[in-house]
Design an enzyme around this catalytic site. Structure first.
Site, PDB file in Angstrom:
ATOM      1  N   TYR A 109       0.899  -1.269  -0.079  1.00 55.48           N
ATOM      2  CA  TYR A 109      -0.245  -0.100   0.237  1.00 55.48           C
ATOM      3  C   TYR A 109       0.907   1.245   0.200  1.00 55.48           C
ATOM      4  O   TYR A 109       2.056   1.103   0.189  1.00 55.48           O
ATOM      5  CB  TYR A 109      -0.900   0.002   1.032  1.00 55.48           C
ATOM      6  CG  TYR A 109      -0.224   0.330   2.543  1.00 55.48           C
ATOM      7  CD1 TYR A 109       0.634  -0.589   3.071  1.00 55.48           C
ATOM      8  CD2 TYR A 109      -0.531   1.403   3.296  1.00 55.48           C
ATOM      9  CE1 TYR A 109       1.299  -0.287   4.450  1.00 55.48           C
ATOM     10  CE2 TYR A 109       0.251   1.821   4.457  1.00 55.48           C
ATOM     11  CZ  TYR A 109       1.017   0.845   5.042  1.00 55.48           C
ATOM     12  OH  TYR A 109       1.563   1.087   6.178  1.00 55.48           O
ATOM     13  N   ARG A 150       7.801   3.633  -4.796  1.00 53.28           N
ATOM     14  CA  ARG A 150       7.937   2.745  -3.765  1.00 53.28           C
ATOM     15  C   ARG A 150       6.936   1.850  -3.878  1.00 53.28           C
ATOM     16  O   ARG A 150       7.078   0.703  -3.715  1.00 53.28           O
ATOM     17  CB  ARG A 150       7.760   3.475  -2.510  1.00 53.28           C
ATOM     18  CG  ARG A 150       8.161   2.588  -1.428  1.00 53.28           C
ATOM     19  CD  ARG A 150       8.110   3.531  -0.038  1.00 53.28           C
ATOM     20  NE  ARG A 150       6.825   4.057   0.252  1.00 53.28           N
ATOM     21  CZ  ARG A 150       6.702   4.916   1.465  1.00 53.28           C
ATOM     22  NH1 ARG A 150       7.779   5.054   2.232  1.00 53.28           N
ATOM     23  NH2 ARG A 150       5.378   5.364   1.590  1.00 53.28           N
ATOM     24  N   ARG A 175      -8.054 -20.352  -1.391  1.00 49.76           N
ATOM     25  CA  ARG A 175      -6.850 -20.118  -0.284  1.00 49.76           C
ATOM     26  C   ARG A 175      -5.937 -21.078  -0.335  1.00 49.76           C
ATOM     27  O   ARG A 175      -6.137 -22.339  -0.137  1.00 49.76           O
ATOM     28  CB  ARG A 175      -7.434 -20.102   1.079  1.00 49.76           C
ATOM     29  CG  ARG A 175      -6.536 -19.556   2.035  1.00 49.76           C
ATOM     30  CD  ARG A 175      -7.280 -19.507   3.579  1.00 49.76           C
ATOM     31  NE  ARG A 175      -6.105 -19.075   4.419  1.00 49.76           N
ATOM     32  CZ  ARG A 175      -5.084 -20.079   4.963  1.00 49.76           C
ATOM     33  NH1 ARG A 175      -5.065 -21.286   4.734  1.00 49.76           N
ATOM     34  NH2 ARG A 175      -4.234 -19.558   5.780  1.00 49.76           N
ATOM     35  N   HIS A 190      -1.440 -21.384   0.136  1.00 53.69           N
ATOM     36  CA  HIS A 190      -0.163 -20.414   0.277  1.00 53.69           C
ATOM     37  C   HIS A 190       0.700 -20.123  -0.904  1.00 53.69           C
ATOM     38  O   HIS A 190       0.930 -19.129  -1.053  1.00 53.69           O
ATOM     39  CB  HIS A 190       0.864 -21.131   1.178  1.00 53.69           C
ATOM     40  CG  HIS A 190       0.313 -21.077   2.806  1.00 53.69           C
ATOM     41  ND1 HIS A 190      -0.904 -21.665   3.052  1.00 53.69           N
ATOM     42  CD2 HIS A 190       0.779 -20.452   3.931  1.00 53.69           C
ATOM     43  CE1 HIS A 190      -1.278 -21.351   4.599  1.00 53.69           C
ATOM     44  NE2 HIS A 190      -0.061 -20.752   5.166  1.00 53.69           N
ATOM     45  N   LYS A 220       6.507  -2.073   1.892  1.00 51.30           N
ATOM     46  CA  LYS A 220       5.362  -1.418   2.431  1.00 51.30           C
ATOM     47  C   LYS A 220       3.994  -2.361   2.274  1.00 51.30           C
ATOM     48  O   LYS A 220       3.182  -2.104   1.622  1.00 51.30           O
ATOM     49  CB  LYS A 220       5.166   0.028   1.980  1.00 51.30           C
ATOM     50  CG  LYS A 220       4.223   0.834   2.953  1.00 51.30           C
ATOM     51  CD  LYS A 220       4.351   2.304   2.349  1.00 51.30           C
ATOM     52  CE  LYS A 220       3.121   2.929   3.163  1.00 51.30           C
ATOM     53  NZ  LYS A 220       3.411   3.254   4.445  1.00 51.30           N
ATOM     54  N   GLU A 238      12.757   2.685  13.906  1.00 53.58           N
ATOM     55  CA  GLU A 238      12.012   3.827  13.482  1.00 53.58           C
ATOM     56  C   GLU A 238      10.608   3.855  14.535  1.00 53.58           C
ATOM     57  O   GLU A 238      10.811   3.371  15.632  1.00 53.58           O
ATOM     58  CB  GLU A 238      11.391   3.636  12.062  1.00 53.58           C
ATOM     59  CG  GLU A 238      10.756   2.129  11.770  1.00 53.58           C
ATOM     60  CD  GLU A 238      10.270   1.947  10.395  1.00 53.58           C
ATOM     61  OE1 GLU A 238      10.130   2.975   9.653  1.00 53.58           O
ATOM     62  OE2 GLU A 238      10.198   0.833  10.024  1.00 53.58           O
ATOM     63  N   LEU A 269      11.093   1.398   6.927  1.00 55.55           N
ATOM     64  CA  LEU A 269      10.553   1.637   5.803  1.00 55.55           C
ATOM     65  C   LEU A 269      11.357   2.961   5.305  1.00 55.55           C
ATOM     66  O   LEU A 269      11.303   3.906   6.098  1.00 55.55           O
ATOM     67  CB  LEU A 269       9.198   1.938   6.055  1.00 55.55           C
ATOM     68  CG  LEU A 269       8.250   2.366   4.838  1.00 55.55           C
ATOM     69  CD1 LEU A 269       8.059   1.050   3.624  1.00 55.55           C
ATOM     70  CD2 LEU A 269       7.253   3.109   5.015  1.00 55.55           C
TER      71      LEU A 269
HETATM   72  N1  PLP Z   1       8.077   3.957   8.774  1.00 51.11           N
HETATM   73  C1  PLP Z   1       6.727   3.190   8.912  1.00 51.11           C
HETATM   74  C2  PLP Z   1       6.801   1.951   9.477  1.00 51.11           C
HETATM   75  C3  PLP Z   1       5.575   3.835   8.506  1.00 51.11           C
HETATM   76  O1  PLP Z   1       4.412   2.956   8.398  1.00 51.11           O
HETATM   77  C4  PLP Z   1       5.359   4.836   7.818  1.00 51.11           C
HETATM   78  C5  PLP Z   1       4.426   5.592   7.078  1.00 51.11           C
HETATM   79  O2  PLP Z   1       3.365   4.871   7.220  1.00 51.11           O
HETATM   80  C6  PLP Z   1       6.736   5.752   7.729  1.00 51.11           C
HETATM   81  C7  PLP Z   1       7.974   5.292   8.246  1.00 51.11           C
HETATM   82  C8  PLP Z   1       6.945   6.927   7.108  1.00 51.11           C
HETATM   83  O3  PLP Z   1       6.923   6.742   5.695  1.00 51.11           O
HETATM   84  P1  PLP Z   1       6.304   7.970   4.703  1.00 51.11           P
HETATM   85  O4  PLP Z   1       7.176   9.184   4.889  1.00 51.11           O
HETATM   86  O5  PLP Z   1       6.543   7.534   3.316  1.00 51.11           O
HETATM   87  O6  PLP Z   1       4.901   8.009   5.083  1.00 51.11           O
END
Ligand code: PLP
Length: 292
Positions: free
Chosen positions: A33, A52, A100, A102, A148, A181, A206
């Site tokens: 997403y 991304r 369903r 895997h 993501k 993070e 991320l």
């Molecule tokens: N880290 C995580 C785990 C996130 O879910 C997000 C955004 O949802 C971010 C960092 C920040 O990313 P972005 O600046 O692309 O929104």
């Protein structure tokens, strides 16, 4: 009035929009997403979000559901139909609908595409002016946090823990006390010598689109940036700590668990970067903002 959503070729009132119960996004969190900020009706950093998205799909070998051009037509349409001036656009692509099992379904199974929008972008200025509390939580995610995916249960649990502690976010810690993070934003600190530090874009975090933009804005403003892991002890002793993200912009952190950061007031660097970010989004142009 109900929002209009887009699901697999149809625009529908959100309450009437449905996904199949054998959609692999639902069954296996087998999907990816993006969340894109809409500011004055225009997307912020649209191109890097779409880059991304393509990368996430490639990393999971999910077919590209449509060209960027076609996805952009849908995204624009949804923003316009819902009259979003300040809000967020959510895009989800799942591996598709199949009985369903895997293993991946046949190549011919089309990926599912879902887009929704919401009114309201970024936390209020009043929150940013005061700064926020964060808590710490163990980073219990899988080994590919750079993708993501919609597999967000560890993030959800950490954010819930923060919410219950009346905190804005949860800083995620590895067993050696490294701050990777936060549950839905990237974490930064400012050292005593005014260097900005944030975790490098490894598989442990991320790669935030906002993080990349803030790095650029900070460099242009003359700051030194070190992309390296830092520990909770370093963050606690830092001059400033702040967060960045699509729904966060730049957010000063003033309390980690019950320990104030420096004097417990938002730092000047975070506030300056927040202003620069705001100037950047205020200057988006209608003729280029949707370009990929
Ligand atoms: N880290 C995580 C785990 C996130 O879910 C997000 C955004 O949802 C971010 C960092 C920040 O990313 P972005 O600046 O692309 O929104």
């Amino acid at each position: 009035m109900s929002h209009i959503a887009y699901v697999n070729g149809r625009y529908l009132p959100q309450g009437a929009a449905h996904i199949h119960i054998e959609d692999r996004g639902y069954q296996f969190a087998d999907g990816v997403y993006e969340v894109i900020c809409i500011w004055n009706g225009l997307p912020v950093d649209y191109a890097p979000h779409m880059v991304r998205l393509s990368r996430s799909l490639r990393e999971l070998s999910v077919r590209t559901p449509a060209t960027n051009g076609a996805l952009t037509v849908i995204a624009k349409e949804l923003v316009q139909r819902n009259r979003i001036t300040k809000g967020t656009l959510y895009m989800q692509v799942n591996r598709g609908v199949a009985p369903r099992a895997h293993p991946f379904p046949k190549e011919t199974v089309p990926p599912s595409v879902i887009m929704t929008v919401k009114h309201g972008a970024g936390p209020s200025e009043a929150i940013a002016e005061q700064g926020v509390k964060v808590i710490t939580a163990p980073d219990q995610r899988w080994g590919r946090c750079d993708i993501k995916t919609v597999g967000l249960l560890p993030n959800v649990l950490a954010k819930q823990k923060a919410t219950e502690a009346k905190a804005f976010e949860a800083l995620l810690l590895t067993p050696d006390n490294t701050v990777t993070e936060a549950s839905a934003s990237n974490a930064w600190m400012v050292t005593k010598d005014q260097t900005l530090v944030t975790h490098p874009t490894t598989q442990a975090i991320l790669g935030g689109v906002t993080r990349a933009t803030v790095i650029k804005l900070a460099r242009e403003a003359g700051y030194q940036i070190e992309e390296r892991p830092f520990t909770l002890d370093e963050a606690r002793a830092a001059k400033e700590v702040f967060l960045t993200g699509t729904t966060t912009f730049v957010m000063p952190v003033v309390l980690i668990d019950e320990t104030p950061v420096a004097n417990g007031a938002p730092g000047t660097v975070a506030l300056e970067l927040r202003r620069l970010y705001r100037t950047f989004i205020d200057s988006l142009r209608a003729d280029t903002a949707w370009n990929v």
